[in-house]
Design a protein around this motif. Structure first.
Motif, short mmCIF file in Angstrom:
data_model
loop_
_atom_site.label_atom_id
_atom_site.label_comp_id
_atom_site.label_asym_id
_atom_site.label_seq_id
_atom_site.Cartn_x
_atom_site.Cartn_y
_atom_site.Cartn_z
N ALA A 77 30.56 39.06 38.73
CA ALA A 77 31.94 38.62 38.53
C ALA A 77 32.25 38.33 37.07
CB ALA A 77 32.21 37.38 39.39
N ALA A 78 31.30 37.72 36.36
CA ALA A 78 31.54 37.36 34.96
C ALA A 78 31.61 38.58 34.06
CB ALA A 78 30.44 36.42 34.47
N ARG A 79 31.23 39.75 34.58
CA ARG A 79 31.25 40.98 33.78
C ARG A 79 32.43 41.87 34.15
NH1 ARG A 79 25.26 43.38 33.80
NH2 ARG A 79 26.18 44.66 32.12
N GLY A 80 33.43 41.29 34.78
CA GLY A 80 34.66 42.03 35.06
C GLY A 80 34.63 42.91 36.29
N VAL A 81 33.75 42.60 37.25
CA VAL A 81 33.67 43.36 38.49
C VAL A 81 34.37 42.59 39.60
CG1 VAL A 81 32.13 44.37 40.23
CG2 VAL A 81 31.52 44.47 37.80
#
Length: 199
Positions: A77-81
């Motif tokens: 989530a923190a990587r833009g997924v």
């Protein structure tokens, strides 16, 4: 014709001495929220990827993968997924999904796919199945699938499973997208419950 990949442009031209054109652009929805509203966007414009998890309220194999999908969601989530729980079976109601979510834990991104727009985009056949989408280069807020298939190799076939997975196909595919590498397809078939379409 499936509507999800196309921008529909309506052009109205008015006037007797000249032509005045107004263009209205509308993007078709990606299924419906549980309140019945259409899902117009799967992710913000700066998202790296969208992951679809095709689930069913009454599929035991699908239900067993819910914790794994939550783990994957938290990992990336923190990587833009952005991850969506997609309920594609014909006849599945919003109330049934709400009860299912209450039993297994509510998600932020849940939708119904009654017209199988996402099923078609992801080439999904069973629950649980997964897909990784990336923004289409042509723009317009649309996506294209770069991975579809099993989540991992935990299930060999119906009724036969490993104690734990040895290959994490979906997780690998997401990492490959984020790292700009060629996305490998799964090394084996999806095992689960067939997706139910319109009769």
């Amino acid at each position: 014709m499936r509507r999800f990949l196309f921008m529909i442009c309506a052009v109205a031209c008015l006037g007797s001495h000249g032509t005045v054109c107004q263009t209205q652009t509308r993007q078709a929805s990606y299924g419906n929220y549980l309140n019945g509203e259409p899902v117009g966007s799967l992710a913000p414009s700066d998202a790296s990827a969208v992951v679809l998890f095709f689930a069913a309220t009454d599929c035991p194999i699908s239900n067993r993968y819910v914790p794994e999908m939550r783990r994957i969601e938290q990992e990336f989530a923190a990587r833009g997924v952005v991850l969506w729980f997609v309920y594609p079976n014909f006849g599945t109601t919003a109330d049934a999904v709400k009860q299912h979510e209450a039993a297994y834990g509510a998600e932020n991104h849940v939708l119904l796919d009654p017209d199988h727009d996402l099923v078609t985009l992801a080439h999904a056949k069973v629950t649980p199945e997964s897909a990784v989408l990336i923004p289409d280069r042509r723009g317009g807020g649309t996506f294209r699938a770069v991975y579809h298939g099993r989540i991992d190799d935990r299930y060999l076939r119906l009724g036969q499973e490993r104690p734990k997975a040895t290959q994490h196909d979906l997780e690998r595919a997401i990492s490959e997208v984020l790292e700009g590498r060629v996305v490998q397809q799964p090394n084996g078939p999806v095992v689960g419950c067939g997706i139910i379409g319109h009769p």
